[in-house]
Design an enzyme around this catalytic site. Sequence first.
Site, PDB file in Angstrom:
ATOM      1  N   SER A  68       0.931  -1.593   0.055  1.00 54.99           N
ATOM      2  CA  SER A  68      -0.242   0.302   0.117  1.00 54.99           C
ATOM      3  C   SER A  68       0.837   0.837   0.145  1.00 54.99           C
ATOM      4  O   SER A  68       0.302   2.434   0.013  1.00 54.99           O
ATOM      5  CB  SER A  68      -0.713   0.289   1.121  1.00 54.99           C
ATOM      6  OG  SER A  68      -2.574  -1.143   0.931  1.00 54.99           O
ATOM      7  N   LYS A  71       0.360   3.230  -3.082  1.00 47.24           N
ATOM      8  CA  LYS A  71      -1.334   4.467  -3.279  1.00 47.24           C
ATOM      9  C   LYS A  71      -0.699   5.828  -2.869  1.00 47.24           C
ATOM     10  O   LYS A  71      -1.139   6.380  -3.414  1.00 47.24           O
ATOM     11  CB  LYS A  71      -2.234   3.239  -2.233  1.00 47.24           C
ATOM     12  CG  LYS A  71      -2.103   1.997  -2.620  1.00 47.24           C
ATOM     13  CD  LYS A  71      -2.952   1.618  -0.923  1.00 47.24           C
ATOM     14  CE  LYS A  71      -3.405   0.209  -1.605  1.00 47.24           C
ATOM     15  NZ  LYS A  71      -4.337  -0.023  -0.025  1.00 47.24           N
ATOM     16  N   TYR A 195      -3.812  -2.678  -9.939  1.00 45.65           N
ATOM     17  CA  TYR A 195      -3.254  -2.542  -8.644  1.00 45.65           C
ATOM     18  C   TYR A 195      -2.660  -3.629  -7.884  1.00 45.65           C
ATOM     19  O   TYR A 195      -2.046  -2.778  -6.825  1.00 45.65           O
ATOM     20  CB  TYR A 195      -5.397  -2.486  -8.267  1.00 45.65           C
ATOM     21  CG  TYR A 195      -4.773  -2.557  -7.001  1.00 45.65           C
ATOM     22  CD1 TYR A 195      -4.950  -0.697  -6.089  1.00 45.65           C
ATOM     23  CD2 TYR A 195      -5.368  -3.608  -6.416  1.00 45.65           C
ATOM     24  CE1 TYR A 195      -4.535  -1.561  -4.556  1.00 45.65           C
ATOM     25  CE2 TYR A 195      -5.230  -4.126  -4.512  1.00 45.65           C
ATOM     26  CZ  TYR A 195      -5.099  -2.279  -4.278  1.00 45.65           C
ATOM     27  OH  TYR A 195      -5.451  -2.749  -2.971  1.00 45.65           O
ATOM     28  N   TYR A 247      -4.951   3.721   8.158  1.00 48.23           N
ATOM     29  CA  TYR A 247      -6.188   3.065   8.412  1.00 48.23           C
ATOM     30  C   TYR A 247      -6.831   3.823   9.486  1.00 48.23           C
ATOM     31  O   TYR A 247      -6.291   4.646  10.158  1.00 48.23           O
ATOM     32  CB  TYR A 247      -5.946   1.362   8.234  1.00 48.23           C
ATOM     33  CG  TYR A 247      -5.308   1.580   6.866  1.00 48.23           C
ATOM     34  CD1 TYR A 247      -6.090   1.994   4.890  1.00 48.23           C
ATOM     35  CD2 TYR A 247      -4.277   0.667   7.238  1.00 48.23           C
ATOM     36  CE1 TYR A 247      -4.814   1.451   3.556  1.00 48.23           C
ATOM     37  CE2 TYR A 247      -2.992   0.619   5.245  1.00 48.23           C
ATOM     38  CZ  TYR A 247      -4.151   1.360   4.138  1.00 48.23           C
ATOM     39  OH  TYR A 247      -3.170   0.719   3.672  1.00 48.23           O
ATOM     40  N   VAL A 265       1.147  -3.500   4.069  1.00 47.75           N
ATOM     41  CA  VAL A 265       0.883  -4.892   4.601  1.00 47.75           C
ATOM     42  C   VAL A 265       1.900  -5.341   4.155  1.00 47.75           C
ATOM     43  O   VAL A 265       2.846  -6.880   4.646  1.00 47.75           O
ATOM     44  CB  VAL A 265      -0.440  -5.258   4.051  1.00 47.75           C
ATOM     45  CG1 VAL A 265       0.288  -6.194   2.800  1.00 47.75           C
ATOM     46  CG2 VAL A 265      -0.876  -5.852   5.437  1.00 47.75           C
TER      47      VAL A 265
HETATM   48  O1  DON Z   1      -5.414  -4.854  -1.748  1.00 45.43           O
HETATM   49  C1  DON Z   1      -4.371  -5.280  -0.436  1.00 45.43           C
HETATM   50  O2  DON Z   1      -4.747  -5.880   0.460  1.00 45.43           O
HETATM   51  C2  DON Z   1      -2.673  -5.173  -0.811  1.00 45.43           C
HETATM   52  N1  DON Z   1      -2.863  -5.365  -2.153  1.00 45.43           N
HETATM   53  C3  DON Z   1      -2.501  -4.339   0.137  1.00 45.43           C
HETATM   54  C4  DON Z   1      -2.911  -3.700   1.174  1.00 45.43           C
HETATM   55  C5  DON Z   1      -1.136  -3.278   2.286  1.00 45.43           C
HETATM   56  O3  DON Z   1      -0.914  -3.159   2.212  1.00 45.43           O
HETATM   57  C6  DON Z   1      -2.822  -2.683   3.410  1.00 45.43           C
HETATM   58  N2  DON Z   1      -1.567  -2.002   4.062  1.00 45.43           N
HETATM   59  N3  DON Z   1      -1.482  -2.281   5.384  1.00 45.43           N
END
Ligand code: DON
Length: 313
Positions: A68, A71, A195, A247, A265
Site C-alpha cells: 500500500s 498508493k 492494482y 487506516y 502490508v
Molecule cells: O490490496 C491489498 O490488500 C494489498 N495489495 C495492499 C494492502 C496493504 O498494504 C494494507 N496496508 N497495510
Amino acid sequence: MSMAIPDLQDVVAEIADEMRQRVDRGDVATYIPELARVDPGHFGIAVIDAEGHVATGGDADTPFSIQSISKVFTLTLALGLAGDRLWQRVGREPSGSRFNSIVQLESERGIPRNPFINAGAIAVTDLILSGHQPREALGEILRFLQFLADDTTIQIDKAVAASEQRTGFRNAALANYMKSYGVLDNPVDFTLGVYFHHCAISMSCRQLATAGRFLAHLGRNPSTGFSVVTPERARRINAVMLTCGHYDGSGEFAYRVGLPGKSGVGGGIIAIAPGKASIAVWSPGLDESGNSHLGRIALEALAKRLNLSIFGS
Ligand code: DON
C-alpha cells in the site's frame, strides 16, 4: 543554511540495534500467500535529510513488497492527471475502518472514503488506467518510482502479484461493488490487474526514502532540483497521509509518531518530516490494524530522539 540533522547515523544505528533485539515483532500478513513466506526477523531503516545525507541501519538495502505504500505514488500520478477532479471519485476523510473494509461503500454509494484504503486506491488506479492498456499504465507507475528513487533496477515481484491475483477476492468484491455504481471506468479485471501489480513493486528502505524526498521538500527533490508537484500539492498529499495513511491506526500513528506516513502490508512505512527528512522503515510483522509493528515503534523512537514531530517537541 545547514539543515543536516546532528548525530543522524548514530541514532539510526542505535534504533536498528534496539529493533533487532526485540521479540515482539507482530505477525506477517498471510492473506497474500507469498507474503507469508517473508522472515519476520528483518528490520531496515533509511533516513535522508534535507542535504541528502543518508543514514541507514539493518536491512536498509533489502527489497521488500511495498504494497500500500505504492498508493502514495499512484495518488500523486492521478492528481497530476485529473487535478481536483480526482476528489469526485474518492473522498479524503479517514475511514476509521480496516484497509479492506466494504461497509462504508454501500452507504456512501460506491465512493471510497480516501485514496489509501483498498477501495480508494483501486478507484485511483482505474483513473490512471483510463486511455491506456494495463501494461502501459503499470509501466507509467513503475517508471515514476524508478525516476523518484533514481534507480532503474526497481521491479515488480511477479510472484507476489500472481499470489494476490489468485486470492484477492475481497478486492474483487470492492472493485465490482464500485463498478456497479459507475465509479470505475475500465473492466474490473484490468483495473485489479494494474492494482495488484503496483502493490507488488519491490523496493528497499533506501529506495523508498529517496522516492519520498519530494514530499519532504515542497514538492521538489532538493538534490536533483527536479520538481515533482507544486508545494501546495505536496502539503495536501502529506495531509492525507497523516489522516488516512495508517487506516484505523492513523490516529494512533499521529499520536505516537506525529508525522505523515503510509504503511504497507509488506511491513514497510514511509514517513515524511517536512523540511527535514524522508524516512523509510521495514519490519514484516504487523499490528492488529495491518501496519508494521516495529516499524511504528522505530519511527516513534526516531521522531522523539530527533525532534521530528510536526506538532513540536
Ligand atoms: O490490496 C491489498 O490488500 C494489498 N495489495 C495492499 C494492502 C496493504 O498494504 C494494507 N496496508 N497495510
